[in-house]
Design an enzyme around this catalytic site. Sequence first.
Site: not given
Length: 289
Positions: A53, A97, A120
Amino acid sequence: MSAVRIDGKAAAAELLAITSHEVGKLKADGIVPSLTVILVGDDPASDVYVRNKVQRAQEVGILSIEHRLPANTSQEHLLALIEALNGDASVHGILVQLPLPRHISEQAVIQSLDPLKDVDGFHSHNVGSLAQGLPSFVPCTPAGCLQLLQGVVAELSGKHAVIVGRSNIVGKPMAALLLKADCTVTILHSRSRNVAALCRLADIVVVAAGRPKLVTSDWIKPGAVVIDVGINRVRDLDRARLVGDVDYDDVATVAAALTPVPGGVGPMTIANLMANTVLAARQQSQLKR
Ligand code: NDP
């Protein structure tokens, strides 16, 4: 019949090129889009995801900042960091994460994010907006699955889509997106009965079960389109490799099109994260005006 291999890498490259162009426009307006990624602990798979990422962000010109915290980080410490990032106007997107170490509540952490920085799309504010068909940050993996489907299915409206898996990060938002696209949606899970027979009714099958090669050709109606979200690490002849939730070679004999693993949904997830970060930067800059 031999199925079309849906090329997620190529589709992701296109989306990244558009995103990079958008980054350039924001920078011309004096805004440097930025993404902060928080990793707690040393899970090797998470480490790879975070590195990918951050690398992709740098490639498209997004400023990316990593916070790597030890596995014994307290929930209070993590929440305090997120509060500081929420209040920092130079941070447009925050990604924590998952999974987090067991002593930290994922829900508490997700709910502590400013929904405007929740790239997200996991905060209940964004989940609720998506469920109601309102503008929101759409979770990156189902967003990518939808884009891949749109590339191969001329008209989604009226199609019967079966989703295998009901997680908050894939199955449920995928169902919301396909419903919004006027599909007839069936969600299956580990307690569902007649899973293979229900899949066989589908024009579109999206599999996010986390079970290596669960789906075989006898689950698939001839001519159906199959999206394989699964990423499973298996050992094969003493070598570690990735396999999806779909038995690719077998299903390719009946499906019209399907995604490979790797090279299918995975690259689209990261590309959509970049697109969401740019959207966050644009929205926040407009709010300041
Ligand atoms: P979860 O473990 O959170 O959810 C799996 C879902 O599948 C659950 O709803 C479970 O049912 C259901 N399920 C499990 N076994 C069966 C079965 N035999 N029949 C029917 N349903 C079943 O996983 P995630 O949604 O987080 O991830 C799914 C897969 O996708 C994983 O392999 C993950 O690594 C991968 N992934 C890939 C991404 C990418 O970028 N390509 C991004 C995110 C995930 P129940 O709810 O009853 O337990």
